[in-house]
Design an enzyme around this catalytic site. Structure first.
Site, short mmCIF file in Angstrom:
data_model
loop_
_atom_site.label_atom_id
_atom_site.label_comp_id
_atom_site.label_asym_id
_atom_site.label_seq_id
_atom_site.Cartn_x
_atom_site.Cartn_y
_atom_site.Cartn_z
N SER A 181 -29.66 33.61 85.99
CA SER A 181 -30.20 33.18 87.27
C SER A 181 -29.31 33.69 88.40
O SER A 181 -29.08 34.89 88.51
CB SER A 181 -30.37 31.66 87.27
N ASP B 169 -41.32 33.30 84.13
CA ASP B 169 -40.21 32.61 84.79
C ASP B 169 -40.64 32.10 86.16
O ASP B 169 -41.10 32.87 87.01
CB ASP B 169 -39.03 33.58 84.96
N HIS C 41 -37.42 29.49 82.37
CA HIS C 41 -36.39 30.18 83.15
C HIS C 41 -35.39 30.82 82.20
O HIS C 41 -34.57 30.14 81.59
CB HIS C 41 -35.71 29.16 84.06
#
Length: 514
Positions: free
Chosen positions: A227, A453, A483
């Site tokens: 991320s 995602d 995610h």
């Protein structure tokens, strides 16, 4: 929630540590003016402190080894390396395999920004057991986070009220309240953390990474970024291309977007994930308990949120489930397909007037534990984003943009559009429109995009590959939900990542993992 922490770069793993609890530190080292000459003193890890989210000290590893913690000294201001120092909290699990085959340290950043790596790595350590055979697994609390000179804004009681506020104003009075609350939050950050606010940029954290590399004794930085951790890794590669070793970027931030474009892209990503959730629910062999069709599921969710705007329902303790809290809870549940069952349960209960599950999901998003204590996730998230992002958006500007956001998502459009005022009147100027990750001369970086995602939409992976430059980014696609990709335990993804990190085998660009 007047100015919700930007979901744009939030990490599943950070909030999932709290979610698992809700729904079911480190030693000091002697200070040295020459920070590259310091030696770390590794000790048994203490229990996480409040800024890290609290809880128990990490349990021993499966083979009985204990997690070890240390504190790295880094310059507060990298432009004044001999000036004031801050402590950066580190955690490691030493390599479990043959010492002669050890590659070095593999440093993790799990995202946020604002997530504590010191608490997240041991929570998910078993997921990386294969990588531990040849690496010391290392993570850290980035500057401004957890034990590393944490940004402090509001106290726990103030945060309870803050997250109950209306983040999607419908009239002039509500808009005024939103902006007033934003200014109050930001002023509290300045009052309590002025010393560190101008030194929590991603470029500062990237320089910290290079210091870690040196102190850990590695010629190259071996890195696993998830991320926001992909943005940090990209900035590191730009600043130190010759020092990049084997690196993996998973759940990739689009480095070409400014904060508005990122918010709009995430609005699309969360709507896409909600669409997938609704389709999945109605496709099950048993009747979907929250709707007769995918559109019916979404229509009922929209009605629930509208009703909560004027009539909140009981949540947890004395707190009510508001429209904003419910939206946060729904967003949280879309980070992983494993959470979809909680969303279904939470919606069923909310339709019957019980907001507990959706509120617990929102608490996880906001960094609140079951004892009512908040980590500094939200404060650090806003501080780092505002220090990085140059744009500052006004009430009038957001008003003009609302139709575009709403057309993308009637559920999340207002929520994420109004989140753009988070940096209004912030004490520190933002650094740039978007990060520079061009990294000519870097070793190959494996860049993984997940088609489902919500928080870092799939399209960002290709943008990262292009921005890194020719011959650097190697794209891999995972056709999944949630995610990130490695945490899904998909065998194809694991084979590609482990093959590169452990054996140096670069996957074929364009590989697709079903």
């Amino acid at each position: 929630m007047p100015n919700p922490p930007r979901l744009r770069v939030a990490a599943l793993t950070v909030s999932a540590v709290l979610l698992s609890n809700l729904l079911a530190g480190c030693g000091d080292d002697s200070e040295d003016q020459n920070v590259t000459a310091q030696k770390l003193s590794w000790k048994d890890c203490p229990a996480p402190d409040g800024a890290e989210g609290g809880g128990d000290a990490p349990s021993p590893l499966p083979n009985g080894d204990k997690w070890q913690c240390a504190t790295l000294k880094a310059p507060l201001d990298w432009n004044k390396p001999k000036g004031d120092k801050i402590g950066l909290a580190l955690i490691r699990a030493k390599a479990s395999g043959d010492e002669s085959k050890r590659i070095g340290s593999l440093i993790f950043n799990f995202g946020g920004p604002g997530g504590s790596g010191v608490t997240t790595l041991p929570a998910f350590g078993e997921d990386y057991a294969k990588l531990r055979t040849r690496y010391d697994l290392v993570s850290f609390d980035p500057r401004g986070v957890g034990r590393s000179e944490p940004v402090e804004c509001l106290n726990d009681l103030q945060l309870d009220a803050y997250f109950q506020q209306d983040a999607t104003p419908d009239d002039a009075a509500e808009r005024t309240r939103l902006l007033d609350d934003t200014r109050e939050f930001n002023a509290a950050c300045e009052d309590n953390s002025e010393k560190v606010l101008s030194h929590v940029r991603t470029t500062d954290a990237a320089r910290d990474l290079d210091l870690m590399r040196q102190i850990l004794g590695d010629e190259k930085l071996h890195y696993f970024g998830i991320s926001y951790g992909t943005e940090l890794g990209g900035v590191y590669a730009h600043l130190f291309p010759g020092k990049v070793g084997r690196a993996v970027f998973d759940a990739v931030v689009d480095p070409t977007e400014d904060s508005e474009e990122g918010s709009l892209g995430q609005t699309k990503g969360f709507q896409r994930a909600l669409d997938n959730f609704a389709e999945h629910c109605v496709s099950q062999t048993e009747d979907c308990p929250i709707g007769d069709s995918a559109q019916d599921v979404k229509t009922r969710i929209a009605k629930l949120l509208k009703d909560l705007d004027s009539a909140p329902i009981p949540g947890v303790g004395l707190r009510e489930l508001t429209q904003t809290a419910a939206t946060s809870g729904i967003a949280q549940s879309l980070y992983s397909q494993d959470f979809w069952e909680y969303l279904t349960e939470g919606l069923e209960q909310a339709y019957d007037g019980d907001g507990r599950v959706l509120m617990l999901l929102a608490d996880s998003m906001n960094g609140r534990n079951e004892d009512g204590e908040y980590s500094n996730l939200s404060a650090a998230n806003i501080a780092i984003n505002c220090a990085d992002d140059k744009p500052r958006y006004t009430e009038d500007y957001v008003e003009r943009k609302l139709p575009e956001f709403r057309s993308v998502s009637p559920i999340f459009g207002d929520y994420l559009a109004w989140g753009m005022v988070s940096c209004t009147d912030w004490a520190v100027a933002g650094a740039a429109e978007h990060p520079d990750v061009s990294a000519a001369g870097s070793a190959p970086i494996l860049v993984i995009g997940n088609t489902g995602d919500p928080a870092t939409p799939y399209e960002g992976a290709r943008k990262m590959v292009d921005a890194l430059g020719k011959g650097v980014g190697v794209e891999l696609t995972y056709k999944g939900q949630g995610h990130g990709a490695y945490g899904s335990e998909n065998t194809c993804v694991h084979s590609a990542v482990n093959g590169y990190l452990l054996d140096g085998k670069v996957p074929t660009a364009g590989t697709i993992c079903p």
